[in-house]
Design an enzyme around this catalytic site. Structure first.
Site, short mmCIF file in Angstrom:
data_model
loop_
_atom_site.label_atom_id
_atom_site.label_comp_id
_atom_site.label_asym_id
_atom_site.label_seq_id
_atom_site.Cartn_x
_atom_site.Cartn_y
_atom_site.Cartn_z
N GLU A 4 4.12 -3.03 6.02
CA GLU A 4 2.96 -3.32 5.20
C GLU A 4 2.40 -2.04 4.58
O GLU A 4 2.24 -1.03 5.28
CB GLU A 4 1.89 -3.99 6.07
CG GLU A 4 1.07 -5.04 5.37
CD GLU A 4 1.91 -6.26 4.95
OE1 GLU A 4 2.34 -6.31 3.78
OE2 GLU A 4 2.10 -7.13 5.80
N HIS A 5 2.11 -2.12 3.30
CA HIS A 5 1.62 -0.97 2.53
C HIS A 5 2.64 0.17 2.52
O HIS A 5 2.27 1.34 2.48
CB HIS A 5 0.24 -0.51 3.03
CG HIS A 5 -0.85 -1.50 2.68
ND1 HIS A 5 -1.46 -1.52 1.45
CD2 HIS A 5 -1.40 -2.50 3.40
CE1 HIS A 5 -2.35 -2.51 1.43
NE2 HIS A 5 -2.33 -3.13 2.60
N ASP B 262 5.59 -0.44 0.47
CA ASP B 262 6.43 -0.61 -0.72
C ASP B 262 6.09 0.39 -1.83
O ASP B 262 6.97 0.97 -2.45
CB ASP B 262 6.45 -2.06 -1.23
CG ASP B 262 5.11 -2.64 -1.64
OD1 ASP B 262 4.07 -1.98 -1.39
OD2 ASP B 262 5.09 -3.75 -2.22
N GLY C 167 -5.34 -16.26 -2.87
CA GLY C 167 -6.03 -15.20 -2.13
C GLY C 167 -5.73 -15.22 -0.65
O GLY C 167 -6.49 -14.69 0.15
N GLY D 164 -3.07 -13.89 0.89
CA GLY D 164 -2.17 -12.83 1.35
C GLY D 164 -0.71 -13.27 1.36
O GLY D 164 0.13 -12.61 1.97
N SER E 11 0.84 -13.90 -1.59
CA SER E 11 1.27 -13.56 -2.94
C SER E 11 1.43 -14.76 -3.88
O SER E 11 2.50 -14.99 -4.45
CB SER E 11 2.53 -12.71 -2.92
OG SER E 11 2.52 -11.96 -4.11
N SER E 12 0.34 -15.46 -4.03
CA SER E 12 0.32 -16.52 -5.04
C SER E 12 0.56 -15.90 -6.42
O SER E 12 1.16 -16.53 -7.29
CB SER E 12 -1.01 -17.27 -5.01
OG SER E 12 -2.09 -16.37 -5.07
N ASP F 95 6.61 -8.18 -3.34
CA ASP F 95 6.34 -9.60 -3.51
C ASP F 95 7.23 -10.21 -4.59
O ASP F 95 7.82 -11.27 -4.41
CB ASP F 95 4.86 -9.83 -3.89
CG ASP F 95 3.92 -9.21 -2.88
OD1 ASP F 95 4.39 -8.80 -1.80
OD2 ASP F 95 2.71 -9.12 -3.17
N TYR G 124 -7.36 -1.59 -2.45
CA TYR G 124 -5.91 -1.46 -2.62
C TYR G 124 -5.56 -0.23 -3.46
O TYR G 124 -4.79 0.64 -3.02
CB TYR G 124 -5.32 -2.75 -3.20
CG TYR G 124 -3.81 -2.77 -3.23
CD1 TYR G 124 -3.09 -3.28 -2.17
CD2 TYR G 124 -3.11 -2.25 -4.31
CE1 TYR G 124 -1.69 -3.30 -2.18
CE2 TYR G 124 -1.73 -2.26 -4.34
CZ TYR G 124 -1.03 -2.79 -3.28
OH TYR G 124 0.35 -2.78 -3.30
C1 GLA Z 1 0.15 -6.70 -1.76
C2 GLA Z 1 1.01 -6.04 -2.83
C3 GLA Z 1 2.36 -5.62 -2.27
C4 GLA Z 1 2.21 -4.80 -0.98
C5 GLA Z 1 1.27 -5.51 0.00
C6 GLA Z 1 0.98 -4.67 1.21
O1 GLA Z 1 0.72 -7.92 -1.38
O2 GLA Z 1 1.22 -6.93 -3.90
O3 GLA Z 1 3.08 -4.90 -3.23
O4 GLA Z 1 1.77 -3.51 -1.27
O5 GLA Z 1 0.03 -5.86 -0.62
O6 GLA Z 1 2.13 -4.45 1.95
#
Ligand code: GLA
Length: 400
Positions: A44-45, A47, A141, A143, A145-146, A191, A241
């Site tokens: 997570e975080h 990419d 919203g 988490g 990735s809609s 995503d 973010y």
């Molecule tokens: C969101 C972003 C992704 C990624 C995640 C955290 O979903 O769209 O690219 O950075 O947060 O891992």
């Protein structure tokens, strides 16, 4: 299963979209496509730091997907309508196809910016005008990735109207660009990549530097990947973010690296007196999370679920304490899940500040896990039992 969120199947989403299409535009939609949201198992975080991620998509058995139906039309004016958007924004927008001198710009309603961004960055010409209807079962919203599922569905729709070269990685990159320029979110590639390239029965270990992906099998019938939606969303997401991303870029620059992917814990330690404590913490999370993701992929390949679960919890704790993107609701959901016998691991998934957790558990522990979480969490969680499936697909191709 007790407490499960019932999700519309693709057929039901499709039927609803076709109905609205007929009412709004008359006639039948020529094309129907579908693209899934994303469930990140770990990484997570990382990419946007050129690191490793290990996501999957849930498209077939439990479809967390966006469906688009539509047709090409003559002229330059496009119309698109959404069924899903709950905010009190207009559900329909009309816009002209972009030209070199008048590109598509951001505007209201906000949901349409994802569509416009994809049209703007589409990789083939000449695009015909179109009319279309969007619907989705990906919680907004949440988490999951809609937004990527909308972008990728839109791109897949345009491919039917005006085929591109079929390069899937380039498709994901174009959708990411759409999010950067038109939604103004400086997201990484995870995503969009997995929404395009997700593979049935597998998670994908994606190297976000080389954009190469290694499928990791995930079909053990005794294993369940349970998503728990906290149904809370804290408003911090928008500003936090980009600020995390900047902190990481600063840390990499101070370490003399082009990204944190190239940094080691030792590099960080050596630079300690040149980094403020917050920047240090952020970089520590990223460097260790990349390593954890590599280890987790190995553990999954061996079926070492205990080990995988332990890495998930370490990831969560690091996101909570070092990266500071969790929230009390997600922490309670993770703690509650970890109290149940048969649960291997649990963590927040996605950008953070609300949304969902992902939990890996023995299939026979599912009911008691849901029950225990419901007892421990004072909010109203919803649950999805997901299975890894393929990325975007065409439901009804254009007929020549
Ligand atoms: C969101 C972003 C992704 C990624 C995640 C955290 O979903 O769209 O690219 O950075 O947060 O891992």
């Amino acid at each position: 299963m007790a407490g499960d969120e019932s999700v519309a199947d693709v057929g039901a989403l499709l039927a609803a979209a076709r109905r609205v299409y007929e009412q709004s535009y008359g006639g039948e939609a020529q094309v129907a496509v579908c693209a899934p949201g994303r469930v990140n198992l770990i990484g997570e975080h990382t990419d946007y730091n050129q690191g490793l991620v290990l996501p999957m998509v849930s498209g077939k058995l439990l479809p967390l997907v966006t469906v688009i139906v539509g047709s090409s039309t003559s002229g330059h004016s496009c119309s698109i309508e959404t069924i899903t958007e709950s905010a009190d924004e207009p559900r329909r927008v009309d816009f002209d196809l972009p030209t070199e001198s008048s590109p598509l710009t951001r505007g209201q309603p906000a949901w349409a910016n994802y569509v416009k961004g994809v049209v703007q960055h589409y990789r083939a010409q000449p695009l015909p005008a179109f009319k279309a209807v969007i619907t989705s079962s990906v919680p907004l919203g949440g988490g999951l990735s809609s937004s990527a599922s909308l972008e990728v569905a839109m791109y897949t729709f345009l491919q039917q109207l005006c085929p591109d070269d079929g390069d899937k990685v380039a498709k994901a990159v174009a959708c990411q660009k759409a999010e950067h320029t038109h939604a103004k979110v400086p997201c990484g590639i995870m995503d969009q990549f997995v929404s395009v390239l997700g593979k049935e029965g597998h998670a994908l270990l994606i190297d976000c530097r080389s954009l190469e992906a290694t499928p990791v099998p995930l079909t053990d019938p005794n294993l369940v990947i349970l998503i728990t939606n906290s149904n809370v969303r804290h408003s911090l997401t928008g500003s936090e973010y980009p600020s995390r991303r900047k902190q990481c870029e600063n840390a990499a620059a101070i370490l003399g690296k082009s990204s944190l992917r190239d940094a080691t814990v030792q590099d960080l330690e050596n630079a300690k007196d040149r980094l403020d404590s917050v920047t240090y913490q952020r970089a520590q999370h990223v460097i260790e999370e990349i390593e954890r993701t590599a280890q987790a992929a190995e553990a999954l390949k061996k079926g070492a679920y205990q080990e995988f679960g332990k890495l998930m919890v370490e990831s969560h704790n690091s996101l909570r304490d070092l990266y500071e993107v969790s929230c009390p609701e997600l922490d309670v959901l993770v703690a509650a899940a970890m109290e149940v016998d048969g649960v291997f691991g649990s963590r927040m998934t996605g950008g953070g500040f609300g949304g969902c957790t992902v939990t890996l558990l023995q299939a026979d522990a599912t009911d008691r896990t849901i029950k225990h979480i419901q007892e421990r969490y004072s909010g109203h969680p919803t649950f999805y039992r997901t299975t890894p499936s393929e990325g975007a697909w065409v439901i009804s191709p254009v007929e020549n």
